[in-house]
Design a protein around this motif. Sequence first.
Motif, short mmCIF file in Angstrom:
data_model
loop_
_atom_site.label_atom_id
_atom_site.label_comp_id
_atom_site.label_asym_id
_atom_site.label_seq_id
_atom_site.Cartn_x
_atom_site.Cartn_y
_atom_site.Cartn_z
N SER A 34 102.62 38.10 -10.63
CA SER A 34 103.54 37.72 -9.55
C SER A 34 102.78 37.12 -8.37
O SER A 34 103.22 36.14 -7.77
N TRP A 35 101.65 37.69 -8.03
CA TRP A 35 100.83 37.16 -6.95
C TRP A 35 100.29 35.77 -7.28
O TRP A 35 100.21 34.91 -6.40
N VAL A 37 101.68 33.41 -8.94
CA VAL A 37 102.70 32.38 -8.73
C VAL A 37 102.64 31.87 -7.30
O VAL A 37 102.67 30.66 -7.05
N TRP A 38 102.53 32.77 -6.35
CA TRP A 38 102.45 32.38 -4.93
C TRP A 38 101.12 31.71 -4.63
O TRP A 38 101.06 30.69 -3.95
N PHE A 39 100.03 32.30 -5.12
CA PHE A 39 98.70 31.82 -4.78
C PHE A 39 98.44 30.41 -5.31
O PHE A 39 97.91 29.56 -4.59
N SER A 41 100.59 28.14 -6.06
CA SER A 41 101.49 27.13 -5.52
C SER A 41 101.06 26.65 -4.14
O SER A 41 101.51 25.60 -3.67
N LEU A 42 100.18 27.38 -3.48
CA LEU A 42 99.73 27.01 -2.14
C LEU A 42 99.05 25.64 -2.08
O LEU A 42 99.33 24.88 -1.16
N ALA A 69 111.38 34.61 2.02
CA ALA A 69 110.13 35.09 1.43
C ALA A 69 110.31 36.46 0.79
O ALA A 69 109.81 36.72 -0.31
N GLU A 72 112.44 36.01 -2.35
CA GLU A 72 111.65 35.34 -3.39
C GLU A 72 110.65 36.30 -4.02
O GLU A 72 110.45 36.28 -5.24
N LEU A 73 110.04 37.14 -3.22
CA LEU A 73 109.10 38.13 -3.74
C LEU A 73 109.80 39.10 -4.68
O LEU A 73 109.30 39.39 -5.78
N ILE A 76 110.63 37.23 -7.96
CA ILE A 76 109.49 37.01 -8.85
C ILE A 76 109.10 38.30 -9.56
O ILE A 76 108.83 38.30 -10.77
#
Length: 84
Positions: A34-35, A37-39, A41-42, A69, A72-73, A76
């Motif tokens: 899950s992390w 996906v965010w990381f 995409s930065l 946010a 979204e978290l 995910i």
Amino acid sequence: MIWLLYALFAAFAAATVSLIQKFSLKEFDDYIVSWAVWFFSLPVIIIALFFVGVPKLDIFSFFLFFITAILELIEILINVKAIK
């Protein structure tokens, strides 16, 4: 007609993310996937900021960003657990 290419690219990207998540769950924890996906995409977001520019934001925009946010978290995390 360019919208069709954008739609196809968005569908391909969404399917690719789900596929990568599915294979990543065999080796990594749900929260790491899950992390990621965010990381990962930065860089895309930062590159897009150079082309689009940073918009002017007011306090309501920050409030909406914060709520989005959080949602979204949660989405995910639920999505990764469902894929697993």
